[in-house]
Design a protein around this motif. Structure first.
Motif, PDB file in Angstrom:
ATOM      1  N   VAL A 180       0.833  -1.207   0.000  1.00  0.00           N
ATOM      2  CA  VAL A 180       0.000   0.000   0.000  1.00  0.00           C
ATOM      3  C   VAL A 180       0.864   1.253   0.000  1.00  0.00           C
ATOM      4  O   VAL A 180       0.640   2.188  -0.780  1.00  0.00           O
ATOM      5  CB  VAL A 180      -0.959  -0.002   1.216  1.00  0.00           C
ATOM      6  N   GLN A 181       1.879   1.285   0.865  1.00  0.00           N
ATOM      7  CA  GLN A 181       2.718   2.484   0.984  1.00  0.00           C
ATOM      8  C   GLN A 181       3.469   2.761  -0.310  1.00  0.00           C
ATOM      9  O   GLN A 181       3.502   3.904  -0.792  1.00  0.00           O
ATOM     10  CB  GLN A 181       3.701   2.330   2.138  1.00  0.00           C
ATOM     11  N   PHE A 182       4.067   1.730  -0.911  1.00  0.00           N
ATOM     12  CA  PHE A 182       4.839   1.930  -2.138  1.00  0.00           C
ATOM     13  C   PHE A 182       3.934   2.302  -3.311  1.00  0.00           C
ATOM     14  O   PHE A 182       4.257   3.207  -4.090  1.00  0.00           O
ATOM     15  CB  PHE A 182       5.654   0.680  -2.472  1.00  0.00           C
ATOM     16  N   ALA A 183       2.792   1.628  -3.436  1.00  0.00           N
ATOM     17  CA  ALA A 183       1.869   1.921  -4.537  1.00  0.00           C
ATOM     18  C   ALA A 183       1.342   3.351  -4.446  1.00  0.00           C
ATOM     19  O   ALA A 183       1.259   4.054  -5.459  1.00  0.00           O
ATOM     20  CB  ALA A 183       0.717   0.927  -4.538  1.00  0.00           C
ATOM     21  N   GLU A 184       1.004   3.801  -3.244  1.00  0.00           N
ATOM     22  CA  GLU A 184       0.509   5.170  -3.083  1.00  0.00           C
ATOM     23  C   GLU A 184       1.615   6.193  -3.335  1.00  0.00           C
ATOM     24  O   GLU A 184       1.369   7.252  -3.917  1.00  0.00           O
ATOM     25  CB  GLU A 184      -0.086   5.351  -1.687  1.00  0.00           C
ATOM     26  N   THR A 186       9.095   3.493 -11.676  1.00  0.00           N
ATOM     27  CA  THR A 186       8.801   2.611 -10.544  1.00  0.00           C
ATOM     28  C   THR A 186       9.986   1.700 -10.250  1.00  0.00           C
ATOM     29  O   THR A 186      10.369   1.506  -9.091  1.00  0.00           O
ATOM     30  CB  THR A 186       7.546   1.768 -10.840  1.00  0.00           C
ATOM     31  N   ARG A 187      10.570   1.136 -11.310  1.00  0.00           N
ATOM     32  CA  ARG A 187      11.719   0.238 -11.128  1.00  0.00           C
ATOM     33  C   ARG A 187      12.886   0.957 -10.464  1.00  0.00           C
ATOM     34  O   ARG A 187      13.536   0.427  -9.559  1.00  0.00           O
ATOM     35  CB  ARG A 187      12.169  -0.307 -12.487  1.00  0.00           C
ATOM     36  N   ARG A 188      13.166   2.201 -10.900  1.00  0.00           N
ATOM     37  CA  ARG A 188      14.275   2.962 -10.323  1.00  0.00           C
ATOM     38  C   ARG A 188      14.047   3.228  -8.834  1.00  0.00           C
ATOM     39  O   ARG A 188      14.962   3.094  -8.013  1.00  0.00           O
ATOM     40  CB  ARG A 188      14.454   4.275 -11.080  1.00  0.00           C
ATOM     41  N   ASN A 189      12.827   3.598  -8.478  1.00  0.00           N
ATOM     42  CA  ASN A 189      12.512   3.849  -7.071  1.00  0.00           C
ATOM     43  C   ASN A 189      12.638   2.587  -6.230  1.00  0.00           C
ATOM     44  O   ASN A 189      13.195   2.624  -5.126  1.00  0.00           O
ATOM     45  CB  ASN A 189      11.097   4.425  -6.935  1.00  0.00           C
ATOM     46  N   LEU A 190      12.127   1.472  -6.743  1.00  0.00           N
ATOM     47  CA  LEU A 190      12.217   0.207  -6.009  1.00  0.00           C
ATOM     48  C   LEU A 190      13.680  -0.217  -5.853  1.00  0.00           C
ATOM     49  O   LEU A 190      14.085  -0.697  -4.786  1.00  0.00           O
ATOM     50  CB  LEU A 190      11.419  -0.873  -6.734  1.00  0.00           C
ATOM     51  N   ALA A 191      14.483  -0.014  -6.900  1.00  0.00           N
ATOM     52  CA  ALA A 191      15.907  -0.349  -6.840  1.00  0.00           C
ATOM     53  C   ALA A 191      16.644   0.522  -5.824  1.00  0.00           C
ATOM     54  O   ALA A 191      17.515   0.036  -5.091  1.00  0.00           O
ATOM     55  CB  ALA A 191      16.532  -0.191  -8.226  1.00  0.00           C
ATOM     56  N   ASP A 192      16.300   1.810  -5.771  1.00  0.00           N
ATOM     57  CA  ASP A 192      16.929   2.702  -4.789  1.00  0.00           C
ATOM     58  C   ASP A 192      16.582   2.287  -3.364  1.00  0.00           C
ATOM     59  O   ASP A 192      17.449   2.271  -2.478  1.00  0.00           O
ATOM     60  CB  ASP A 192      16.492   4.151  -5.026  1.00  0.00           C
ATOM     61  N   THR A 207      15.510   0.674   4.259  1.00  0.00           N
ATOM     62  CA  THR A 207      14.066   0.411   4.285  1.00  0.00           C
ATOM     63  C   THR A 207      13.581  -0.132   2.938  1.00  0.00           C
ATOM     64  O   THR A 207      12.830   0.531   2.230  1.00  0.00           O
ATOM     65  CB  THR A 207      13.291   1.707   4.624  1.00  0.00           C
ATOM     66  N   PRO A 208      14.031  -1.340   2.552  1.00  0.00           N
ATOM     67  CA  PRO A 208      13.586  -1.892   1.266  1.00  0.00           C
ATOM     68  C   PRO A 208      12.111  -2.287   1.313  1.00  0.00           C
ATOM     69  O   PRO A 208      11.578  -2.626   2.367  1.00  0.00           O
ATOM     70  CB  PRO A 208      14.471  -3.129   1.097  1.00  0.00           C
ATOM     71  N   TYR A 209      11.465  -2.205   0.157  1.00  0.00           N
ATOM     72  CA  TYR A 209      10.070  -2.625   0.030  1.00  0.00           C
ATOM     73  C   TYR A 209      10.013  -4.036  -0.538  1.00  0.00           C
ATOM     74  O   TYR A 209      10.694  -4.341  -1.517  1.00  0.00           O
ATOM     75  CB  TYR A 209       9.309  -1.678  -0.901  1.00  0.00           C
ATOM     76  N   SER A 210       9.190  -4.884   0.072  1.00  0.00           N
ATOM     77  CA  SER A 210       8.989  -6.239  -0.435  1.00  0.00           C
ATOM     78  C   SER A 210       7.693  -6.263  -1.250  1.00  0.00           C
ATOM     79  O   SER A 210       6.630  -6.610  -0.736  1.00  0.00           O
ATOM     80  CB  SER A 210       8.913  -7.229   0.723  1.00  0.00           C
ATOM     81  N   VAL A 211       7.800  -5.847  -2.505  1.00  0.00           N
ATOM     82  CA  VAL A 211       6.623  -5.690  -3.359  1.00  0.00           C
ATOM     83  C   VAL A 211       6.879  -6.301  -4.736  1.00  0.00           C
ATOM     84  O   VAL A 211       7.899  -6.022  -5.368  1.00  0.00           O
ATOM     85  CB  VAL A 211       6.263  -4.195  -3.536  1.00  0.00           C
ATOM     86  N   ASN A 212       5.950  -7.128  -5.184  1.00  0.00           N
ATOM     87  CA  ASN A 212       5.948  -7.632  -6.558  1.00  0.00           C
ATOM     88  C   ASN A 212       4.821  -6.936  -7.306  1.00  0.00           C
ATOM     89  O   ASN A 212       3.760  -6.699  -6.739  1.00  0.00           O
ATOM     90  CB  ASN A 212       5.720  -9.141  -6.588  1.00  0.00           C
ATOM     91  N   MET A 213       5.058  -6.638  -8.586  1.00  0.00           N
ATOM     92  CA  MET A 213       4.095  -5.819  -9.323  1.00  0.00           C
ATOM     93  C   MET A 213       3.852  -6.288 -10.753  1.00  0.00           C
ATOM     94  O   MET A 213       4.747  -6.846 -11.381  1.00  0.00           O
ATOM     95  CB  MET A 213       4.607  -4.372  -9.411  1.00  0.00           C
ATOM     96  N   LEU A 214       2.646  -5.994 -11.217  1.00  0.00           N
ATOM     97  CA  LEU A 214       2.339  -5.977 -12.641  1.00  0.00           C
ATOM     98  C   LEU A 214       1.865  -4.566 -12.943  1.00  0.00           C
ATOM     99  O   LEU A 214       1.049  -4.015 -12.207  1.00  0.00           O
ATOM    100  CB  LEU A 214       1.236  -6.973 -13.004  1.00  0.00           C
ATOM    101  N   ILE A 215       2.392  -3.977 -14.013  1.00  0.00           N
ATOM    102  CA  ILE A 215       1.962  -2.642 -14.426  1.00  0.00           C
ATOM    103  C   ILE A 215       1.344  -2.760 -15.813  1.00  0.00           C
ATOM    104  O   ILE A 215       1.999  -3.200 -16.761  1.00  0.00           O
ATOM    105  CB  ILE A 215       3.138  -1.653 -14.427  1.00  0.00           C
ATOM    106  N   ALA A 216       0.074  -2.402 -15.902  1.00  0.00           N
ATOM    107  CA  ALA A 216      -0.667  -2.496 -17.167  1.00  0.00           C
ATOM    108  C   ALA A 216      -1.090  -1.099 -17.593  1.00  0.00           C
ATOM    109  O   ALA A 216      -1.548  -0.308 -16.775  1.00  0.00           O
ATOM    110  CB  ALA A 216      -1.894  -3.378 -16.989  1.00  0.00           C
ATOM    111  N   GLY A 217      -0.896  -0.807 -18.869  1.00  0.00           N
ATOM    112  CA  GLY A 217      -1.268   0.521 -19.344  1.00  0.00           C
ATOM    113  C   GLY A 217      -1.533   0.547 -20.832  1.00  0.00           C
ATOM    114  O   GLY A 217      -1.269  -0.432 -21.553  1.00  0.00           O
ATOM    115  N   HIS A 218      -2.063   1.683 -21.274  1.00  0.00           N
ATOM    116  CA  HIS A 218      -2.302   1.885 -22.709  1.00  0.00           C
ATOM    117  C   HIS A 218      -1.842   3.279 -23.083  1.00  0.00           C
ATOM    118  O   HIS A 218      -2.108   4.244 -22.370  1.00  0.00           O
ATOM    119  CB  HIS A 218      -3.779   1.709 -23.045  1.00  0.00           C
ATOM    120  N   ASP A 219      -1.118   3.363 -24.195  1.00  0.00           N
ATOM    121  CA  ASP A 219      -0.602   4.645 -24.675  1.00  0.00           C
ATOM    122  C   ASP A 219      -1.077   4.841 -26.115  1.00  0.00           C
ATOM    123  O   ASP A 219      -1.157   3.877 -26.885  1.00  0.00           O
ATOM    124  CB  ASP A 219       0.927   4.653 -24.611  1.00  0.00           C
ATOM    125  N   ASP A 220      -1.387   6.076 -26.478  1.00  0.00           N
ATOM    126  CA  ASP A 220      -1.918   6.347 -27.819  1.00  0.00           C
ATOM    127  C   ASP A 220      -0.924   5.990 -28.917  1.00  0.00           C
ATOM    128  O   ASP A 220      -1.329   5.632 -30.030  1.00  0.00           O
ATOM    129  CB  ASP A 220      -2.317   7.822 -27.933  1.00  0.00           C
TER     130      ASP A 220
END
Length: 200
Positions: A54-58, A84-90, A96-109
């Protein structure tokens, strides 16, 4: 024990996440929404430690909104995934590392639909279909067999039903329902929740 599923179609990305919130052997709720809307056409699915997700996603969501306010345009799915990847890597290299797995879905014109897979070690890859969690042991073979490029929405939903049924049939942990959304040029749309077909 969580499960996130993503399928890229012809002009959309179909995503689903289980709705169970659990810790150790205790199920706390069965209506948890594990998807976070980052922008009009961008969705992040998260699994991992409850507080971290929740904290990382927000944090990512608010920073993407801030970028749009400052610059007058939003990030593309590819740019958002790399941000997002750069922030998670930092954070991974901090105290204070975040233990988060993600899928990012989007659409671009210009780029069209995109699906990105990212794990808690900040490895990122763009792929046509993805599954996070123990459900991947049972569903990736189903995806390999039945996925094809340029799937219609109906075909993708049918494949998603096959994956959920396979998890219900093979996995000893009960995941009673999956929340489903689709990201397209029209934005983020809710689809009916999927409940597994009872095993015969």
């Amino acid at each position: 024990m969580e499960c996130l599923i993503g399928i890229q179609g012809e002009d959309f990305v179909l995503v689903a996440s289980d709705m169970v919130s659990a810790r150790s052997i205790v199920t706390m709720k069965r209506d948890q929404d594990k998807m976070f809307k980052l922008s009009d056409k961008l969705l992040m699915l998260v699994s991992g430690e409850s507080g971290d997700t929740v904290q990382f996603a927000e944090y990512i969501s608010k920073n993407i909104q801030l970028y749009k306010m400052r610059n007058g345009y939003g990030l593309s799915p590819s740019a958002a995934a790399n941000f997002t990847r750069r922030n998670l890597a930092d954070y991974l290299r901090s105290n204070t590392p975040y233990s988060v797995n993600m899928l990012i879905a989007g659409h671009d014109d210009t780029e069209g639909p995109s699906l990105f897979y990212m794990d808690y070690l900040a490895s990122l890859v763009k792929i046509p279909f993805a599954v996070h969690g123990y459900g991947s042991f049972f569903t990736l073979s189903v995806m390999d067999r039945y996925y094809k490029e340029g799937m219609t929405k109906e075909e993708a939903v049918k494949l998603l039903h096959q994956c959920v049924d396979e998890i219900n049939k093979r996995f000893f942990v009960n995941l009673p329902a999956f929340k489903v959304r689709v990201v397209s040029k029209d934005g983020v749309e809710d689809l009916p929740d999927i409940k597994p077909t009872p095993a015969s």
